[in-house]
Design an enzyme around this catalytic site. Structure first.
Site, PDB file in Angstrom:
ATOM      1  CE  LYS A  54      -3.958  -2.616   2.140  1.00  0.00           C
ATOM      2  NZ  LYS A  54      -4.405  -2.929   3.564  1.00  0.00           N
ATOM      3  CD  GLN A  98      -3.230  -4.412   6.516  1.00  0.00           C
ATOM      4  OE1 GLN A  98      -3.262  -3.504   5.896  1.00  0.00           O
ATOM      5  NE2 GLN A  98      -3.924  -5.662   6.314  1.00  0.00           N
ATOM      6  CG  ASP A 121      -9.289   0.525   5.232  1.00  0.00           C
ATOM      7  OD1 ASP A 121      -9.055   0.144   3.868  1.00  0.00           O
ATOM      8  OD2 ASP A 121      -8.502   0.102   6.033  1.00  0.00           O
TER       9      ASP A 121
END
Ligand code: NAD
Length: 294
Positions: A54, A98, A121
């Site tokens: 990422k 994460q 997200d």
């Protein structure tokens, strides 16, 4: 193999190229470089690889990717303090925590603490609610990537019966929500199957579009697929040294009309969508007026 291969790798590459161009134009007009801050707790090797990819994606598209690494025994309040700092930092536009987090940390407490305007997200309840109402701010990256794959492969969702296998907050539920929305990439009749579904194979056999997000290697077999159906495989499972999906690719690809491979299908799309959300977050925070996400 008779199915058309949906090449997520090349579709994601062209989307990333477009995002890089848009990010450069944004930098020029605003003087701001979009910045994604990733938070990684513990030392799970798979999570470390995802986060690194990422970050690299940010750099390759002209954005900043920073990493905040914390040890597995960090306390919940220390993690909340870090998130509060990132929320308050005007140079940080997107925050990504994460998952999975260590057991002693309550995922929901952490995800709820992320500023919804920085929630790239799309997991904050406000953003989940906006998506559910058909006016998304940030669309969760993996299901969004699946939807874009369907569009790029020319698969019509309107009126189609889509069966989503899996009901997680990260993939299954938002996938169902997206396919259900009115308009492009939506208008499907959606069934969600999960671990308590009775006669799952018979339901999947009714599908024009199957989205497999279970986390069990080769769960979806050829006898569950209606000839000509489209199969999107979200699963990433490690079998020894090999990565496989939730779909038994070799056999299913003889029956399906179109199918995604693992790797090289949904995975690269997830990162491309995250980069898109990071640019979107920076534009939102610099006061630009945005079209609805999609
Ligand atoms: P999860 O474990 O949170 O959810 C799995 C879902 O599958 C659950 O809702 C459960 O009800 C369902 N399920 C489990 N066993 C079942 C069974 N026997 N029959 C029917 N349903 C069953 O997983 P997740 O986070 O949604 O991820 C699913 C898979 O997708 C995993 O392999 C994960 O690694 C992968 N994934 C890939 C990406 C990507 O970028 N490609 C992103 C996220 C997740």
């Amino acid at each position: 193999m008779t199915a058309a291969l949906i090449d997520g790798k090349s579709i994601a590459a062209s989307i990333r190229e477009r995002i890089a161009g848009d990010a450069a134009a944004f930098r020029q007009r605003s003087g701001v470089t979009p910045h994604l801050a990733a938070v990684l707790v513990g030392d799970d090797p798979a999570s470390a690889v995802y986060v690194r990819n990422k970050q690299r994606g940010c750099e390759q598209t002209g954005m900043t990717g920073s990493l905040h690494r914390l040890s597995a025994d960090v306390s919940q309040s220390q993690l909340l303090e870090l998130i509060a700092r990132l929320n308050a930092d005007p140079d940080v536009h997107g925050i990504l925590v994460q998952l999975p987090l260590p057991r002693h940390i309550d995922d929901a407490r952490i995800l709820d603490a992320v500023d919804p305007l920085k929630d790239v997200d799309g997991f904050h309840p406000t953003n989940v609610g906006l998506l559910s109402q058909g006016r998304p701010r940030f669309i969760p990256c993996t299901p969004h990537g699946c939807q874009v794959l369907l569009r790029e492969a020319g698969i019509r969702t309107a009126g189609a019966h889509a069966v989503v296998i899996g009901r997680s907050d990260i993939v299954g539920k938002p996938m169902a929500s997206l396919l259900l929305q009115k308009g492009a990439g939506g208008d499907a009749t959606v069934t969600v199957c999960h671990s308590r579904t009775r006669d799952l194979a018979a339901i999947v056999r009714e599908a024009d579009i199957v989205i497999a997000a279970i986390g069990r290697p080769h769960f979806v077999t050829a006898d569950m697929i209606r000839p000509g159906a489209t199969v999107i495989d979200v699963g990433i499972n490690r079998l020894g040294q090999v990565l496989v999906g939730d779909v038994e690719f070799a056999e299913v690809s003889k029956v399906a009309g179109a199918i995604t491979p693992v790797p090289g299908g949904v995975g690269p799309m997830t990162i491309a969508m995250l980069l898109g959300n990071t640019l979107r977050a920076a534009r939102l925070q610099t006061g630009e007026t945005l079209e609805t996400a999609g």
